[in-house]
Design a protein around this motif. Structure first.
Motif, PDB file in Angstrom:
ATOM      1  N   ASN A 184      70.096  56.225  56.424  1.00 36.90           N
ATOM      2  CA  ASN A 184      68.828  56.900  56.160  1.00 36.90           C
ATOM      3  C   ASN A 184      68.034  56.176  55.083  1.00 36.90           C
ATOM      4  O   ASN A 184      68.600  55.440  54.271  1.00 36.90           O
ATOM      5  CB  ASN A 184      69.102  58.344  55.701  1.00 36.90           C
ATOM      6  CG  ASN A 184      69.433  59.260  56.862  1.00 36.90           C
ATOM      7  OD1 ASN A 184      68.614  59.434  57.764  1.00 36.90           O
ATOM      8  ND2 ASN A 184      70.625  59.824  56.862  1.00 36.90           N
ATOM      9  N   HIS A 196      61.330  59.921  65.482  1.00 40.52           N
ATOM     10  CA  HIS A 196      62.524  60.517  64.900  1.00 40.52           C
ATOM     11  C   HIS A 196      63.066  61.526  65.919  1.00 40.52           C
ATOM     12  O   HIS A 196      62.289  62.293  66.495  1.00 40.52           O
ATOM     13  CB  HIS A 196      62.164  61.225  63.589  1.00 40.52           C
ATOM     14  CG  HIS A 196      63.389  61.622  62.817  1.00 40.52           C
ATOM     15  ND1 HIS A 196      64.193  62.663  63.208  1.00 40.52           N
ATOM     16  CD2 HIS A 196      63.954  61.095  61.717  1.00 40.52           C
ATOM     17  CE1 HIS A 196      65.212  62.754  62.356  1.00 40.52           C
ATOM     18  NE2 HIS A 196      65.085  61.815  61.440  1.00 40.52           N
ATOM     19  N   GLU A 201      65.367  59.372  58.234  1.00 40.65           N
ATOM     20  CA  GLU A 201      64.582  59.712  57.047  1.00 40.65           C
ATOM     21  C   GLU A 201      65.496  60.057  55.874  1.00 40.65           C
ATOM     22  O   GLU A 201      65.587  59.323  54.903  1.00 40.65           O
ATOM     23  CB  GLU A 201      63.651  60.889  57.354  1.00 40.65           C
ATOM     24  CG  GLU A 201      62.772  61.244  56.165  1.00 40.65           C
ATOM     25  CD  GLU A 201      61.996  62.525  56.381  1.00 40.65           C
ATOM     26  OE1 GLU A 201      62.605  63.606  56.443  1.00 40.65           O
ATOM     27  OE2 GLU A 201      60.759  62.428  56.481  1.00 40.65           O
TER      28      GLU A 201
HETATM   29  N1  URA Z   1      67.594  63.453  60.029  1.00 39.85           N
HETATM   30  C1  URA Z   1      67.635  62.233  59.454  1.00 39.85           C
HETATM   31  O1  URA Z   1      66.645  61.574  59.262  1.00 39.85           O
HETATM   32  N2  URA Z   1      68.811  61.771  59.091  1.00 39.85           N
HETATM   33  C2  URA Z   1      69.950  62.422  59.259  1.00 39.85           C
HETATM   34  O2  URA Z   1      71.000  61.904  58.888  1.00 39.85           O
HETATM   35  C3  URA Z   1      69.873  63.686  59.884  1.00 39.85           C
HETATM   36  C4  URA Z   1      68.686  64.184  60.249  1.00 39.85           C
END
Ligand code: URA
Length: 204
Positions: free
Chosen positions: A91, A173, A52
Protein backbone atom coordinates in the motif's frame (compact mmCIF):
# COMPACT_ATOMS: atom_id res chain seq x y z
CA UNK A 1 6.51 11.29 -8.82
CA UNK A 2 5.69 12.36 -5.31
CA UNK A 3 7.73 9.52 -3.82
CA UNK A 4 10.25 10.57 -1.18
CA UNK A 5 13.84 9.98 -2.27
CA UNK A 6 14.99 7.07 -0.24
CA UNK A 7 18.57 8.00 0.84
CA UNK A 8 19.09 4.32 0.49
CA UNK A 9 17.80 2.48 3.45
CA UNK A 10 20.62 0.70 5.30
CA UNK A 11 18.78 -2.59 5.19
CA UNK A 12 19.03 -4.96 2.30
CA UNK A 13 16.25 -7.39 2.94
CA UNK A 14 12.52 -6.99 2.84
CA UNK A 15 12.15 -8.69 6.20
CA UNK A 16 14.47 -6.16 7.83
CA UNK A 17 12.62 -3.32 6.15
CA UNK A 18 9.34 -4.73 7.43
CA UNK A 19 10.71 -4.99 10.98
CA UNK A 20 11.83 -1.37 10.84
CA UNK A 21 8.42 -0.28 9.63
CA UNK A 22 6.77 -1.92 12.63
CA UNK A 23 8.13 0.91 14.77
CA UNK A 24 7.49 3.71 12.31
CA UNK A 25 6.70 7.04 13.95
CA UNK A 26 7.29 9.23 10.91
CA UNK A 27 3.70 10.49 11.01
CA UNK A 28 0.89 10.24 13.58
CA UNK A 29 -1.11 7.46 11.97
CA UNK A 30 0.54 4.78 14.12
CA UNK A 31 -1.19 6.23 17.18
CA UNK A 32 -4.68 4.93 16.39
CA UNK A 33 -3.89 1.99 14.12
CA UNK A 34 -3.49 -1.53 15.49
CA UNK A 35 -0.26 -2.19 13.65
CA UNK A 36 1.79 -1.41 10.57
CA UNK A 37 0.52 -3.31 7.54
CA UNK A 38 3.61 -3.80 5.43
CA UNK A 39 3.78 -5.26 1.93
CA UNK A 40 3.71 -9.00 1.48
CA UNK A 41 5.11 -11.33 -1.13
CA UNK A 42 8.30 -12.53 -2.71
CA UNK A 43 11.44 -10.44 -2.93
CA UNK A 44 11.75 -11.80 -6.48
CA UNK A 45 8.24 -10.74 -7.51
CA UNK A 46 8.04 -9.40 -11.04
CA UNK A 47 4.80 -7.57 -10.26
CA UNK A 48 4.17 -5.17 -7.39
CA UNK A 49 0.56 -4.13 -6.72
CA UNK A 50 0.07 -0.90 -4.77
CA UNK A 51 -3.20 0.04 -3.05
CA UNK A 52 -4.05 3.08 -0.94
CA UNK A 53 -3.89 2.10 2.72
CA UNK A 54 -4.96 -0.87 4.84
CA UNK A 55 -8.65 -1.11 5.68
CA UNK A 56 -10.30 -2.34 8.86
CA UNK A 57 -9.66 -6.04 8.20
CA UNK A 58 -6.08 -5.45 7.11
CA UNK A 59 -5.38 -3.37 10.21
CA UNK A 60 -6.52 -6.24 12.42
CA UNK A 61 -4.84 -9.01 10.39
CA UNK A 62 -1.60 -7.11 9.76
CA UNK A 63 -1.72 -8.13 6.09
CA UNK A 64 -2.59 -6.12 2.96
CA UNK A 65 -5.73 -6.76 0.89
CA UNK A 66 -7.30 -9.50 3.00
CA UNK A 67 -10.72 -7.79 3.39
CA UNK A 68 -13.52 -7.27 0.84
CA UNK A 69 -11.35 -5.29 -1.60
CA UNK A 70 -8.76 -8.05 -1.38
CA UNK A 71 -11.34 -10.63 -2.40
CA UNK A 72 -12.22 -8.59 -5.51
CA UNK A 73 -8.52 -8.18 -6.25
CA UNK A 74 -7.75 -11.89 -5.84
CA UNK A 75 -10.61 -13.00 -8.08
CA UNK A 76 -9.80 -10.44 -10.74
CA UNK A 77 -6.11 -11.33 -10.77
CA UNK A 78 -7.00 -15.00 -11.16
CA UNK A 79 -9.36 -14.16 -14.04
CA UNK A 80 -6.58 -12.15 -15.66
CA UNK A 81 -4.25 -15.15 -15.43
CA UNK A 82 -2.01 -13.66 -12.73
CA UNK A 83 -1.17 -15.53 -9.54
CA UNK A 84 -1.37 -13.32 -6.49
CA UNK A 85 1.19 -15.54 -4.76
CA UNK A 86 3.75 -14.50 -7.34
CA UNK A 87 3.07 -10.79 -6.82
CA UNK A 88 4.19 -8.50 -4.04
CA UNK A 89 1.17 -6.64 -2.64
CA UNK A 90 1.54 -3.40 -0.72
CA UNK A 91 0.00 0.00 0.00
CA UNK A 92 0.97 3.64 -0.42
CA UNK A 93 0.31 4.26 3.28
CA UNK A 94 1.07 1.52 5.80
CA UNK A 95 -1.30 2.43 8.64
CA UNK A 96 -5.12 2.40 8.70
CA UNK A 97 -6.59 5.89 9.03
CA UNK A 98 -10.19 5.99 10.19
CA UNK A 99 -12.96 7.87 11.95
CA UNK A 100 -14.70 5.99 14.76
CA UNK A 101 -18.46 5.79 14.09
CA UNK A 102 -20.11 3.89 16.92
CA UNK A 103 -18.51 0.48 16.90
CA UNK A 104 -17.38 0.87 13.31
CA UNK A 105 -14.20 2.39 12.00
CA UNK A 106 -14.76 4.29 8.79
CA UNK A 107 -11.88 4.60 6.34
CA UNK A 108 -10.64 8.16 5.92
CA UNK A 109 -8.30 9.30 3.17
CA UNK A 110 -4.64 9.82 3.99
CA UNK A 111 -3.56 13.43 3.40
CA UNK A 112 -0.73 14.60 1.13
CA UNK A 113 1.77 14.84 4.00
CA UNK A 114 1.04 11.33 5.27
CA UNK A 115 1.32 9.96 1.74
CA UNK A 116 4.61 11.68 1.08
CA UNK A 117 6.16 10.66 4.39
CA UNK A 118 5.03 7.05 4.02
CA UNK A 119 6.17 6.84 0.41
CA UNK A 120 9.72 6.40 1.71
CA UNK A 121 8.75 2.81 2.57
CA UNK A 122 7.16 2.18 -0.80
CA UNK A 123 10.23 3.47 -2.62
CA UNK A 124 12.44 1.27 -0.48
CA UNK A 125 10.28 -1.77 -1.24
CA UNK A 126 10.52 -1.03 -4.97
CA UNK A 127 14.30 -0.51 -4.81
CA UNK A 128 14.78 -3.88 -3.14
CA UNK A 129 12.37 -5.84 -5.34
CA UNK A 130 13.05 -4.15 -8.69
CA UNK A 131 9.87 -5.52 -10.28
CA UNK A 132 9.21 -5.50 -14.02
CA UNK A 133 5.87 -3.78 -13.53
CA UNK A 134 4.17 -1.80 -10.77
CA UNK A 135 0.36 -1.61 -10.71
CA UNK A 136 -1.18 1.51 -9.18
CA UNK A 137 -4.59 0.51 -7.82
CA UNK A 138 -6.50 3.78 -7.73
CA UNK A 139 -5.70 7.47 -7.49
CA UNK A 140 -3.69 7.57 -4.28
CA UNK A 141 -1.12 5.10 -5.60
CA UNK A 142 -1.13 6.58 -9.12
CA UNK A 143 -0.68 10.13 -7.87
CA UNK A 144 2.13 9.07 -5.59
CA UNK A 145 3.95 6.84 -8.10
CA UNK A 146 3.40 8.83 -11.29
CA UNK A 147 2.05 12.34 -10.82
CA UNK A 148 -0.83 14.29 -9.36
CA UNK A 149 -2.00 14.87 -12.92
CA UNK A 150 -3.05 11.23 -13.38
CA UNK A 151 -6.82 10.73 -13.56
CA UNK A 152 -8.00 7.15 -13.28
CA UNK A 153 -10.95 7.43 -15.68
CA UNK A 154 -8.81 8.95 -18.42
CA UNK A 155 -5.51 7.16 -17.72
CA UNK A 156 -6.49 3.63 -16.74
CA UNK A 157 -4.68 0.89 -18.65
CA UNK A 158 -1.94 3.38 -19.55
CA UNK A 159 1.68 2.64 -18.74
CA UNK A 160 3.77 5.47 -17.29
CA UNK A 161 7.54 5.64 -16.99
CA UNK A 162 8.33 7.77 -13.94
CA UNK A 163 12.00 8.56 -13.47
CA UNK A 164 13.83 6.05 -11.31
CA UNK A 165 10.92 3.62 -11.12
CA UNK A 166 9.81 0.53 -13.04
CA UNK A 167 6.94 1.06 -15.52
CA UNK A 168 3.64 1.83 -13.77
CA UNK A 169 0.27 0.50 -15.00
CA UNK A 170 -2.69 2.57 -13.80
CA UNK A 171 -6.06 1.06 -12.95
CA UNK A 172 -8.99 1.49 -10.57
CA UNK A 173 -9.01 0.57 -6.91
CA UNK A 174 -10.98 -2.67 -6.35
CA UNK A 175 -13.10 -1.02 -3.63
CA UNK A 176 -14.59 1.15 -6.37
CA UNK A 177 -16.31 -1.99 -7.68
CA UNK A 178 -17.66 -2.75 -4.19
CA UNK A 179 -19.32 0.67 -4.05
CA UNK A 180 -21.32 0.17 -7.26
CA UNK A 181 -24.92 -0.69 -6.36
CA UNK A 182 -26.11 -1.77 -9.79
CA UNK A 183 -25.23 -5.43 -10.37
CA UNK A 184 -24.81 -5.17 -14.15
CA UNK A 185 -22.66 -2.08 -13.84
CA UNK A 186 -20.51 -3.81 -11.25
CA UNK A 187 -20.04 -6.75 -13.64
CA UNK A 188 -19.00 -4.42 -16.43
CA UNK A 189 -16.50 -2.68 -14.18
CA UNK A 190 -15.14 -6.01 -12.98
CA UNK A 191 -14.53 -7.09 -16.56
CA UNK A 192 -12.76 -3.80 -17.29
CA UNK A 193 -10.62 -4.27 -14.20
CA UNK A 194 -9.65 -7.78 -15.34
CA UNK A 195 -8.78 -6.35 -18.74
CA UNK A 196 -6.53 -3.78 -17.07
CA UNK A 197 -4.81 -6.41 -14.95
CA UNK A 198 -4.23 -8.64 -17.97
CA UNK A 199 -1.84 -5.93 -19.25
CA UNK A 200 0.59 -7.07 -16.53
CA UNK A 201 1.30 -10.21 -18.57
CA UNK A 202 2.98 -8.16 -21.30
CA UNK A 203 5.77 -7.37 -18.84
CA UNK A 204 6.44 -10.87 -17.53
N1 URA B 1 -7.62 -1.10 0.39
C1 URA B 1 -6.33 -0.81 0.14
O1 URA B 1 -5.99 0.13 -0.54
N2 URA B 1 -5.41 -1.61 0.65
C2 URA B 1 -5.68 -2.66 1.40
O2 URA B 1 -4.76 -3.34 1.84
C3 URA B 1 -7.05 -2.94 1.64
C4 URA B 1 -8.00 -2.14 1.13
Amino acid sequence: PDLLESEHSAVNSLSELKSEAEHCRRCDLYKNATQTVFGEGSRDAETVLVGEQPGDKEDLAGRPFVGPAGIVLDRSLAEAGIERDRCYVTNTVKHFKFEPRGKRRLHSKPNAGEIRICSWWLRSELELIKPKIVVALGATAANCLVSKAVRITKDRRRIFHPEGLPPVLVTIHPSYILRIRDRDQADIETREFIRDLAEIRKFL
